[in-house]
Design a protein around this motif. Structure first.
Motif, PDB file in Angstrom:
ATOM      1  N   ARG A  87      -3.293 -11.243   2.827  1.00  0.00           N
ATOM      2  CA  ARG A  87      -3.078 -11.833   1.496  1.00  0.00           C
ATOM      3  C   ARG A  87      -4.366 -12.496   1.033  1.00  0.00           C
ATOM      4  O   ARG A  87      -5.185 -12.911   1.846  1.00  0.00           O
ATOM      5  N   ARG A  88      -4.509 -12.619  -0.301  1.00  0.00           N
ATOM      6  CA  ARG A  88      -5.700 -13.278  -0.821  1.00  0.00           C
ATOM      7  C   ARG A  88      -5.438 -13.864  -2.203  1.00  0.00           C
ATOM      8  O   ARG A  88      -4.535 -13.443  -2.910  1.00  0.00           O
ATOM      9  N   PHE A  89      -6.273 -14.830  -2.550  1.00  0.00           N
ATOM     10  CA  PHE A  89      -6.322 -15.380  -3.897  1.00  0.00           C
ATOM     11  C   PHE A  89      -7.422 -14.650  -4.642  1.00  0.00           C
ATOM     12  O   PHE A  89      -8.509 -14.439  -4.097  1.00  0.00           O
ATOM     13  N   VAL A  90      -7.157 -14.289  -5.888  1.00  0.00           N
ATOM     14  CA  VAL A  90      -8.207 -13.761  -6.761  1.00  0.00           C
ATOM     15  C   VAL A  90      -8.402 -14.780  -7.873  1.00  0.00           C
ATOM     16  O   VAL A  90      -7.479 -15.059  -8.638  1.00  0.00           O
ATOM     17  N   LEU A  91      -9.599 -15.350  -7.923  1.00  0.00           N
ATOM     18  CA  LEU A  91      -9.941 -16.344  -8.934  1.00  0.00           C
ATOM     19  C   LEU A  91     -10.547 -15.622 -10.122  1.00  0.00           C
ATOM     20  O   LEU A  91     -11.576 -14.961  -9.989  1.00  0.00           O
ATOM     21  N   HIS A  92      -9.920 -15.753 -11.269  1.00  0.00           N
ATOM     22  CA  HIS A  92     -10.421 -15.100 -12.478  1.00  0.00           C
ATOM     23  C   HIS A  92     -11.182 -16.108 -13.328  1.00  0.00           C
ATOM     24  O   HIS A  92     -10.637 -17.127 -13.734  1.00  0.00           O
ATOM     25  N   ARG A  93     -12.457 -15.818 -13.543  1.00  0.00           N
ATOM     26  CA  ARG A  93     -13.359 -16.618 -14.374  1.00  0.00           C
ATOM     27  C   ARG A  93     -13.330 -18.113 -14.036  1.00  0.00           C
ATOM     28  O   ARG A  93     -13.121 -18.954 -14.905  1.00  0.00           O
ATOM     29  N   PRO A  94     -13.589 -18.447 -12.773  1.00  0.00           N
ATOM     30  CA  PRO A  94     -13.619 -19.868 -12.399  1.00  0.00           C
ATOM     31  C   PRO A  94     -14.886 -20.533 -12.942  1.00  0.00           C
ATOM     32  O   PRO A  94     -15.872 -19.848 -13.250  1.00  0.00           O
ATOM     33  N   PRO A  95     -14.880 -21.861 -13.032  1.00  0.00           N
ATOM     34  CA  PRO A  95     -16.099 -22.556 -13.444  1.00  0.00           C
ATOM     35  C   PRO A  95     -17.224 -22.285 -12.436  1.00  0.00           C
ATOM     36  O   PRO A  95     -16.963 -22.126 -11.241  1.00  0.00           O
ATOM     37  N   PRO A  96     -18.472 -22.241 -12.899  1.00  0.00           N
ATOM     38  CA  PRO A  96     -19.596 -21.958 -11.992  1.00  0.00           C
ATOM     39  C   PRO A  96     -19.681 -22.914 -10.811  1.00  0.00           C
ATOM     40  O   PRO A  96     -20.034 -22.496  -9.709  1.00  0.00           O
ATOM     41  N   THR A  97     -19.338 -24.174 -11.005  1.00  0.00           N
ATOM     42  CA  THR A  97     -19.429 -25.121  -9.891  1.00  0.00           C
ATOM     43  C   THR A  97     -18.449 -24.777  -8.782  1.00  0.00           C
ATOM     44  O   THR A  97     -18.770 -24.958  -7.605  1.00  0.00           O
ATOM     45  N   LEU A  98     -17.283 -24.264  -9.126  1.00  0.00           N
ATOM     46  CA  LEU A  98     -16.316 -23.873  -8.098  1.00  0.00           C
ATOM     47  C   LEU A  98     -16.897 -22.756  -7.240  1.00  0.00           C
ATOM     48  O   LEU A  98     -16.831 -22.811  -6.009  1.00  0.00           O
ATOM     49  N   ARG A  99     -17.485 -21.762  -7.868  1.00  0.00           N
ATOM     50  CA  ARG A  99     -18.102 -20.658  -7.111  1.00  0.00           C
ATOM     51  C   ARG A  99     -19.214 -21.174  -6.205  1.00  0.00           C
ATOM     52  O   ARG A  99     -19.322 -20.781  -5.041  1.00  0.00           O
ATOM     53  N   ARG A 100     -20.060 -22.064  -6.728  1.00  0.00           N
ATOM     54  CA  ARG A 100     -21.178 -22.577  -5.925  1.00  0.00           C
ATOM     55  C   ARG A 100     -20.679 -23.364  -4.715  1.00  0.00           C
ATOM     56  O   ARG A 100     -21.214 -23.218  -3.607  1.00  0.00           O
TER      57      ARG A 100
END
Length: 117
Positions: A87-100
């Motif tokens: 299973r997985r979460f797919v994050l759609h268009r998260p804020p850039p800080t979350l990705r970093r």
């Protein structure tokens, strides 16, 4: 689902808000607002429900999230680690800080996929 975290006081600016609502036609939620100290409980409840869901892919639409603190990203990482294998979460268009923050602290967390579309 459809949860909301907020507090208000007369004459004082309202603290940050977070709304979470189901995505129509697929497993997942849309979050809007800020994920910070006053909204952590709303975020954690949404993630707990996501972990309990049986969907192989659970979509988190985050394009309207304007801020996520490190504790909010940590809660996401903890929830992802509790997902059953496959299973997985797919994050759609998260804020850039979350990705970093994910890349810095949890670079090998395969249960989270980031989609910019």
């Amino acid at each position: 689902m459809g949860t909301q975290g907020q507090a208000s006081a007369a004459g004082v600016d309202a603290p940050p808000r977070l709304t979470v609502s189901p995505l129509p036609g697929r497993g997942g939620v849309r979050a809007a607002g800020e994920i910070g100290l006053t909204t952590h409980e709303t975020w954690r409840r949404a993630l707990e429900e996501a972990v309990r869901e049986g969907e192989a892919v659970y979509d988190l639409e985050l394009s309207e999230v304007t801020f996520v603190d490190v504790a909010g990203v940590g809660a996401l990482a903890d929830a992802a680690r509790r997902l059953p294998e496959g299973r997985r979460f797919v994050l759609h268009r998260p804020p850039p800080t979350l990705r970093r923050v994910l890349e810095l602290f949890w670079p090998d967390l395969t249960a989270i996929e980031v989609s910019m579309s």
